[in-house]
Design a protein around this motif. Structure first.
Motif, PDB file in Angstrom:
ATOM      1  N   ALA A   5     -19.271  34.382  42.684  1.00  0.00           N
ATOM      2  CA  ALA A   5     -19.655  33.423  41.639  1.00  0.00           C
ATOM      3  C   ALA A   5     -19.854  32.014  42.188  1.00  0.00           C
ATOM      4  CB  ALA A   5     -18.600  33.403  40.539  1.00  0.00           C
ATOM      5  N   ASN A   6     -19.070  31.621  43.207  1.00  0.00           N
ATOM      6  CA  ASN A   6     -19.231  30.267  43.747  1.00  0.00           C
ATOM      7  C   ASN A   6     -20.030  30.231  45.052  1.00  0.00           C
ATOM      8  OD1 ASN A   6     -17.470  31.048  45.786  1.00  0.00           O
ATOM      9  ND2 ASN A   6     -15.935  29.472  45.379  1.00  0.00           N
ATOM     10  N   GLY A   7     -20.681  31.345  45.378  1.00  0.00           N
ATOM     11  CA  GLY A   7     -21.604  31.358  46.506  1.00  0.00           C
ATOM     12  C   GLY A   7     -20.995  31.560  47.874  1.00  0.00           C
ATOM     13  N   THR A   8     -19.696  31.816  47.950  1.00  0.00           N
ATOM     14  CA  THR A   8     -19.066  32.073  49.252  1.00  0.00           C
ATOM     15  C   THR A   8     -19.586  33.380  49.845  1.00  0.00           C
ATOM     16  OG1 THR A   8     -17.051  30.957  48.497  1.00  0.00           O
ATOM     17  CG2 THR A   8     -16.865  32.345  50.446  1.00  0.00           C
ATOM     18  N   LEU A   9     -19.763  34.393  48.983  1.00  0.00           N
ATOM     19  CA  LEU A   9     -20.255  35.696  49.396  1.00  0.00           C
ATOM     20  C   LEU A   9     -21.516  36.042  48.617  1.00  0.00           C
ATOM     21  CD1 LEU A   9     -16.906  37.745  49.321  1.00  0.00           C
ATOM     22  CD2 LEU A   9     -18.024  36.794  51.348  1.00  0.00           C
ATOM     23  N   THR A  10     -22.418  36.778  49.233  1.00  0.00           N
ATOM     24  CA  THR A  10     -23.547  37.331  48.502  1.00  0.00           C
ATOM     25  C   THR A  10     -23.064  38.547  47.713  1.00  0.00           C
ATOM     26  OG1 THR A  10     -24.180  38.860  50.276  1.00  0.00           O
ATOM     27  CG2 THR A  10     -25.133  36.625  50.327  1.00  0.00           C
ATOM     28  N   PHE A  11     -23.858  38.971  46.755  1.00  0.00           N
ATOM     29  CA  PHE A  11     -23.526  40.161  45.974  1.00  0.00           C
ATOM     30  C   PHE A  11     -23.322  41.364  46.893  1.00  0.00           C
ATOM     31  CE2 PHE A  11     -25.320  44.117  44.242  1.00  0.00           C
ATOM     32  CZ  PHE A  11     -24.434  44.352  43.195  1.00  0.00           C
ATOM     33  N   GLU A  12     -24.252  41.573  47.824  1.00  0.00           N
ATOM     34  CA  GLU A  12     -24.196  42.743  48.691  1.00  0.00           C
ATOM     35  C   GLU A  12     -22.959  42.727  49.581  1.00  0.00           C
ATOM     36  OE1 GLU A  12     -28.397  41.958  47.507  1.00  0.00           O
ATOM     37  OE2 GLU A  12     -26.765  40.728  48.320  1.00  0.00           O
ATOM     38  N   VAL A  13     -22.678  41.585  50.192  1.00  0.00           N
ATOM     39  CA  VAL A  13     -21.514  41.469  51.080  1.00  0.00           C
ATOM     40  C   VAL A  13     -20.220  41.622  50.288  1.00  0.00           C
ATOM     41  CG1 VAL A  13     -20.217  39.871  52.536  1.00  0.00           C
ATOM     42  CG2 VAL A  13     -22.686  40.117  52.845  1.00  0.00           C
ATOM     43  N   GLY A  14     -20.167  40.997  49.121  1.00  0.00           N
ATOM     44  CA  GLY A  14     -18.979  41.109  48.282  1.00  0.00           C
ATOM     45  C   GLY A  14     -18.689  42.544  47.901  1.00  0.00           C
ATOM     46  N   LEU A  15     -19.710  43.296  47.511  1.00  0.00           N
ATOM     47  CA  LEU A  15     -19.531  44.691  47.112  1.00  0.00           C
ATOM     48  C   LEU A  15     -19.061  45.540  48.290  1.00  0.00           C
ATOM     49  CD1 LEU A  15     -19.740  46.921  45.015  1.00  0.00           C
ATOM     50  CD2 LEU A  15     -22.175  47.138  45.568  1.00  0.00           C
ATOM     51  N   LYS A  16     -19.640  45.307  49.466  1.00  0.00           N
ATOM     52  CA  LYS A  16     -19.211  46.069  50.649  1.00  0.00           C
ATOM     53  C   LYS A  16     -17.738  45.812  50.962  1.00  0.00           C
ATOM     54  CE  LYS A  16     -23.780  46.220  52.839  1.00  0.00           C
ATOM     55  NZ  LYS A  16     -24.627  45.695  53.948  1.00  0.00           N
ATOM     56  N   LEU A  17     -17.314  44.561  50.888  1.00  0.00           N
ATOM     57  CA  LEU A  17     -15.910  44.240  51.163  1.00  0.00           C
ATOM     58  C   LEU A  17     -14.987  44.847  50.114  1.00  0.00           C
ATOM     59  CD1 LEU A  17     -16.058  40.505  52.348  1.00  0.00           C
ATOM     60  CD2 LEU A  17     -15.620  42.545  53.745  1.00  0.00           C
ATOM     61  N   VAL A  18     -15.399  44.804  48.860  1.00  0.00           N
ATOM     62  CA  VAL A  18     -14.579  45.395  47.794  1.00  0.00           C
ATOM     63  C   VAL A  18     -14.442  46.897  48.016  1.00  0.00           C
ATOM     64  CG1 VAL A  18     -14.585  45.992  45.329  1.00  0.00           C
ATOM     65  CG2 VAL A  18     -14.985  43.642  46.049  1.00  0.00           C
ATOM     66  N   SER A  19     -15.522  47.555  48.400  1.00  0.00           N
ATOM     67  CA  SER A  19     -15.460  48.989  48.672  1.00  0.00           C
ATOM     68  C   SER A  19     -14.533  49.285  49.843  1.00  0.00           C
ATOM     69  CB  SER A  19     -16.858  49.521  48.969  1.00  0.00           C
ATOM     70  OG  SER A  19     -16.816  50.908  49.260  1.00  0.00           O
ATOM     71  N   GLN A  20     -14.630  48.496  50.911  1.00  0.00           N
ATOM     72  CA  GLN A  20     -13.749  48.684  52.071  1.00  0.00           C
ATOM     73  C   GLN A  20     -12.299  48.434  51.685  1.00  0.00           C
ATOM     74  OE1 GLN A  20     -16.288  45.955  54.456  1.00  0.00           O
ATOM     75  NE2 GLN A  20     -16.145  47.471  56.080  1.00  0.00           N
ATOM     76  N   ARG A  21     -12.068  47.422  50.861  1.00  0.00           N
ATOM     77  CA  ARG A  21     -10.719  47.116  50.382  1.00  0.00           C
ATOM     78  C   ARG A  21     -10.147  48.284  49.582  1.00  0.00           C
ATOM     79  NH1 ARG A  21      -8.343  44.646  45.599  1.00  0.00           N
ATOM     80  NH2 ARG A  21      -6.783  43.024  46.112  1.00  0.00           N
ATOM     81  N   ALA A  22     -10.947  48.822  48.681  1.00  0.00           N
ATOM     82  CA  ALA A  22     -10.485  49.924  47.828  1.00  0.00           C
ATOM     83  C   ALA A  22     -10.120  51.150  48.659  1.00  0.00           C
ATOM     84  CB  ALA A  22     -11.563  50.277  46.813  1.00  0.00           C
ATOM     85  N   LEU A  23     -10.974  51.495  49.610  1.00  0.00           N
ATOM     86  CA  LEU A  23     -10.715  52.670  50.436  1.00  0.00           C
ATOM     87  C   LEU A  23      -9.492  52.470  51.329  1.00  0.00           C
ATOM     88  CD1 LEU A  23     -14.394  53.554  51.416  1.00  0.00           C
ATOM     89  CD2 LEU A  23     -12.920  54.793  49.824  1.00  0.00           C
ATOM     90  N   ALA A  24      -9.339  51.257  51.864  1.00  0.00           N
ATOM     91  CA  ALA A  24      -8.181  50.956  52.710  1.00  0.00           C
ATOM     92  C   ALA A  24      -6.884  51.007  51.902  1.00  0.00           C
ATOM     93  CB  ALA A  24      -8.348  49.583  53.359  1.00  0.00           C
ATOM     94  N   MET A  25      -6.919  50.480  50.690  1.00  0.00           N
ATOM     95  CA  MET A  25      -5.729  50.505  49.841  1.00  0.00           C
ATOM     96  C   MET A  25      -5.386  51.934  49.435  1.00  0.00           C
ATOM     97  SD  MET A  25      -6.443  47.100  47.507  1.00  0.00           S
ATOM     98  CE  MET A  25      -4.963  47.186  46.520  1.00  0.00           C
ATOM     99  N   GLN A  26      -6.401  52.751  49.160  1.00  0.00           N
ATOM    100  CA  GLN A  26      -6.153  54.148  48.791  1.00  0.00           C
ATOM    101  C   GLN A  26      -5.462  54.880  49.937  1.00  0.00           C
ATOM    102  OE1 GLN A  26      -6.726  55.662  45.745  1.00  0.00           O
ATOM    103  NE2 GLN A  26      -5.496  57.263  46.705  1.00  0.00           N
TER     104      GLN A  26
END
Length: 295
Positions: free
Chosen positions: A96-117
């Motif tokens: 939302a504040n432009g630190t990450l692009t949509f694509e990069v943010g989604l990739k990191l969230v996916s990696q985070r979710a899989l790592a936490m699982q």
């Protein structure tokens, strides 16, 4: 000053985002792109899946991220002066504040979710909500237990979520009930988020974050680990890595945003949890939510 905040895991619901897909060409394009990035049809699960389908960590976290970020992108007058997100929601805030692009943010969230699982599968663990006790009492009890039990989410005055081993959480709930907690309720979650048991996930996510370019944001983000505002990309990275094993200091985040001049508070994404927490801190704050295309 306008503050925008983004919810975390637990806010998901069947059908989430379908109205965005059907009414916004930009949202539809990004939803379709998300399916390609993730490698599975998350839109079908979000729109047609059951409550149980959405509980899968690999689905839950990207789903909430997508719903929140795409709602923000459809707003006509989205000019935040400050942003924050609860746990997972911090990634939405950083898009939302432009630190990450949509694509990069989604990739990191996916990696985070899989790592936490994966971390959750190493050792059975859980979390519990403690209501009606001072934070100091909860902290003292957590520290007294031999098993791993730590404060995880400082949500608002009188509400603190603890995290740790199943045996440790059971013991803590028993003691805290004896000490007068109005509620000591175990949560239906996959594991002990924001505790030392997430260390394997923290290490895995750290490598991904360090390899990612973060841009200078358009406004400060108030980060979970210290509730302080920052616009420094390198500081944001370090705090985002630390977040997985550190507590979410949401009470202090709300207080700091108010102290720094927030005059309106808008929650973007599924649910109204963060709006409710703000009402526990400052009932005079102008508080609204955007949880659908119509809204």
């Amino acid at each position: 000053m306008k503050a925008y905040v983004f919810p975390g895991q637990g806010a998901q619901f069947p059908g989430m985002g379908k109205d965005l897909y059907e009414n916004s060409a930009e949202a539809k394009e990004l939803f379709d792109k998300a399916n390609d990035i993730l490698g599975f049809d998350i839109t079908n699960i979000m729109f047609e899946g059951t409550v149980d389908d959405l509980k899968q960590t690999k689905v839950t976290q990207p789903a909430i991220f997508l719903h929140s970020v795409l709602l923000a992108k459809t707003l006509k007058d989205f000019t935040p002066d400050m942003v924050a997100g609860h746990s997972l929601g911090e990634f939405s805030a950083l898009v939302a504040n432009g630190t990450l692009t949509f694509e990069v943010g989604l990739k990191l969230v996916s990696q985070r979710a899989l790592a936490m699982q994966k971390a959750c599968e190493i050792e059975p663990s859980t979390m519990a909500a403690i209501v009606g006790l001072d934070d100091a009492i909860v902290e003292e009890v957590c520290a007294s237990i031999e098993d791993i039990v730590v404060p995880a989410n400082y949500n608002c005055p009188g509400q603190l979520v603890i995290s740790g081993s199943i045996a440790g959480i059971d013991k803590a709930c028993e003691i805290l009930t004896e000490k007068g907690a109005r509620r000591a309720l175990k949560l239906v979650v996959g594991g002990a988020f924001h505790s030392p048991l997430m260390e394997p996930a923290r290490e895995e996510l750290a490598a991904a974050i360090k390899a990612t370019t973060f841009s200078t944001p358009t406004c400060p983000v108030y980060q979970n680990v210290n509730a302080a505002p920052t616009s420094d990309p390198e500081v944001i990275k370090e705090n985002l890595i630390a977040q997985l094993t550190a507590p979410v200091r949401w009470t202090k985040t709300m207080q700091n945003m108010i102290a720094d001049g927030a005059t309106s508070w808008t929650e973007i994404g599924p649910g109204k949890v963060l709006q409710g927490l703000m009402m526990k801190v400052d009932r005079k704050m102008e508080t609204t939510g955007v949880s659908s295309y119509e809204a």
